[in-house]
Design a protein around this motif. Structure first.
Motif, short mmCIF file in Angstrom:
data_model
loop_
_atom_site.label_atom_id
_atom_site.label_comp_id
_atom_site.label_asym_id
_atom_site.label_seq_id
_atom_site.Cartn_x
_atom_site.Cartn_y
_atom_site.Cartn_z
N MET A 1 0.66 -0.90 0.54
CA MET A 1 -0.08 0.07 0.22
C MET A 1 1.23 1.35 -0.33
SD MET A 1 -3.37 -1.55 0.07
CE MET A 1 -3.58 0.23 -0.36
N VAL A 2 1.65 1.17 0.87
CA VAL A 2 3.14 2.49 0.82
C VAL A 2 3.48 2.39 -0.15
CG1 VAL A 2 5.12 2.89 1.25
CG2 VAL A 2 3.72 2.08 3.15
N SER A 3 4.13 1.59 -1.25
CA SER A 3 4.59 1.76 -2.55
C SER A 3 3.38 2.30 -3.85
CB SER A 3 4.82 0.43 -3.18
OG SER A 3 5.85 0.16 -2.62
N ALA A 4 1.74 1.68 -4.06
CA ALA A 4 1.46 2.01 -4.25
C ALA A 4 0.82 4.10 -4.13
CB ALA A 4 -0.60 1.28 -3.99
N GLY A 5 0.70 4.37 -3.09
CA GLY A 5 0.30 5.24 -2.18
C GLY A 5 1.80 6.56 -2.90
N LEU A 6 2.89 6.39 -2.45
CA LEU A 6 3.54 7.41 -3.25
C LEU A 6 3.82 7.27 -5.09
CD1 LEU A 6 6.23 6.29 0.04
CD2 LEU A 6 5.08 8.56 -0.77
N ILE A 7 3.67 6.16 -5.33
CA ILE A 7 4.05 5.82 -6.61
C ILE A 7 2.86 6.31 -7.20
CG2 ILE A 7 4.50 4.74 -8.28
CD1 ILE A 7 6.61 3.70 -6.30
N GLY A 30 -2.28 5.25 2.24
CA GLY A 30 -1.51 5.39 3.51
C GLY A 30 -2.66 5.51 4.64
N ALA A 31 -4.04 5.22 4.02
CA ALA A 31 -5.44 5.23 5.18
C ALA A 31 -5.19 3.41 5.19
CB ALA A 31 -6.77 5.59 4.81
N ALA A 32 -5.60 3.15 4.43
CA ALA A 32 -5.46 1.77 4.26
C ALA A 32 -3.98 0.67 4.84
CB ALA A 32 -5.19 1.35 2.38
N ALA A 33 -2.70 1.22 5.01
CA ALA A 33 -1.98 1.00 5.23
C ALA A 33 -1.55 0.83 6.67
CB ALA A 33 -0.58 1.61 4.45
N ALA A 34 -1.98 2.90 6.95
CA ALA A 34 -2.54 2.89 8.83
C ALA A 34 -3.37 1.23 9.22
CB ALA A 34 -2.71 3.94 9.03
N HIS A 35 -3.99 1.19 8.59
CA HIS A 35 -5.29 0.33 8.98
C HIS A 35 -5.14 -1.17 9.48
CE1 HIS A 35 -9.16 -1.73 9.38
NE2 HIS A 35 -9.07 -2.64 8.80
N ASN A 36 -3.73 -1.80 7.86
CA ASN A 36 -3.48 -3.18 8.07
C ASN A 36 -1.94 -2.86 9.41
OD1 ASN A 36 -5.20 -4.21 6.00
ND2 ASN A 36 -3.29 -3.39 4.60
N TRP A 37 -1.38 -1.79 9.49
CA TRP A 37 -0.35 -1.86 10.72
C TRP A 37 -1.08 -2.09 11.95
CZ3 TRP A 37 2.15 3.01 7.79
CH2 TRP A 37 2.75 2.70 6.64
N TRP A 38 -1.84 -1.41 12.17
CA TRP A 38 -3.24 -0.66 13.17
C TRP A 38 -3.14 -2.11 14.29
CZ3 TRP A 38 -3.91 3.55 15.99
CH2 TRP A 38 -4.47 3.52 17.62
N ARG A 39 -4.31 -2.83 12.43
CA ARG A 39 -4.44 -4.78 13.26
C ARG A 39 -3.24 -5.56 13.71
NH1 ARG A 39 -6.58 -5.84 8.39
NH2 ARG A 39 -5.61 -7.83 8.04
N LYS A 40 -1.58 -5.08 12.75
CA LYS A 40 -0.60 -6.22 13.05
C LYS A 40 0.05 -5.72 14.49
CE LYS A 40 0.10 -7.92 8.17
NZ LYS A 40 1.40 -8.29 7.17
N CYS A 41 0.41 -4.65 14.41
CA CYS A 41 1.59 -4.34 15.27
C CYS A 41 1.23 -3.23 16.25
CB CYS A 41 2.10 -3.58 14.26
SG CYS A 41 2.84 -4.58 12.96
N PRO A 43 -0.83 0.70 18.00
CA PRO A 43 -0.36 2.05 17.05
C PRO A 43 0.72 2.83 17.48
CG PRO A 43 -1.17 1.07 19.60
CD PRO A 43 -1.51 0.00 19.01
N ILE A 44 1.71 2.42 18.08
CA ILE A 44 3.05 3.32 18.60
C ILE A 44 3.25 2.42 16.15
CG2 ILE A 44 5.63 2.64 19.15
CD1 ILE A 44 3.57 1.72 22.21
N THR A 45 3.68 1.11 16.28
CA THR A 45 4.31 0.95 14.65
C THR A 45 3.72 1.93 13.92
OG1 THR A 45 5.14 -0.75 15.70
CG2 THR A 45 4.52 -0.39 13.29
N THR A 46 2.19 1.34 14.30
CA THR A 46 0.87 2.72 13.29
C THR A 46 2.22 4.67 13.41
OG1 THR A 46 -0.55 1.60 13.77
CG2 THR A 46 -0.90 3.25 12.89
N ALA A 47 1.60 4.59 14.28
CA ALA A 47 2.21 5.74 14.35
C ALA A 47 3.80 6.16 13.86
CB ALA A 47 1.94 6.52 15.27
N ALA A 48 4.33 5.57 13.70
CA ALA A 48 5.93 5.14 13.55
C ALA A 48 5.70 5.78 11.85
CB ALA A 48 7.03 4.42 13.80
N LEU A 49 5.28 4.31 11.60
CA LEU A 49 4.98 4.57 10.00
C LEU A 49 4.20 5.58 9.30
CD1 LEU A 49 5.25 0.49 9.94
CD2 LEU A 49 7.14 1.51 9.49
N GLY A 50 3.47 5.27 10.11
CA GLY A 50 1.98 6.83 8.95
C GLY A 50 3.52 7.86 9.18
N THR A 51 4.45 8.18 10.09
CA THR A 51 4.92 8.93 10.27
C THR A 51 6.04 9.57 8.82
OG1 THR A 51 4.74 9.82 11.94
CG2 THR A 51 6.17 11.14 11.50
#
Length: 91
Positions: A1-7, A30-41, A43-51
């Protein structure tokens, strides 16, 4: 999702000439990626990766002045994809 969002976000903005449309792609992926990160890892990892994702977007602009637009997008995408894989996707 990150690659899809940026590219994808940059590609859509460039090819259509509509920057808000590219921003919508960036946001949606980015929202889709954050949703997946939140489920897997959580809030802390989601915040770091979102930043990291938002910093990548922001830093791609000044970097583009030095190395060009597409190389800049690919560089920040690579950093973001690697971070997402290390901290979320590989688990």
């Amino acid at each position: 999702m990150v690659s899809a969002g940026l590219i994808g976000g940059y590609g859509v903005a460039r090819w259509t000439g509509v920057r808000p449309l590219g921003g919508a792609v960036l946001f949606a992926a980015g929202a889709a990626a954050a949703h997946n990160w939140w489920r897997k890892c959580g809030p802390i990892t989601t915040a770091a990766l979102g930043t990291t994702y938002l910093l990548g977007f922001g830093l791609s602009h000044p970097l583009a002045k030095k190395i060009g637009a597409w190389p800049s997008v690919f560089t920040v995408t690579g950093v973001n994809a690697a971070a997402a894989w290390v901290f979320a996707d590989s688990h």
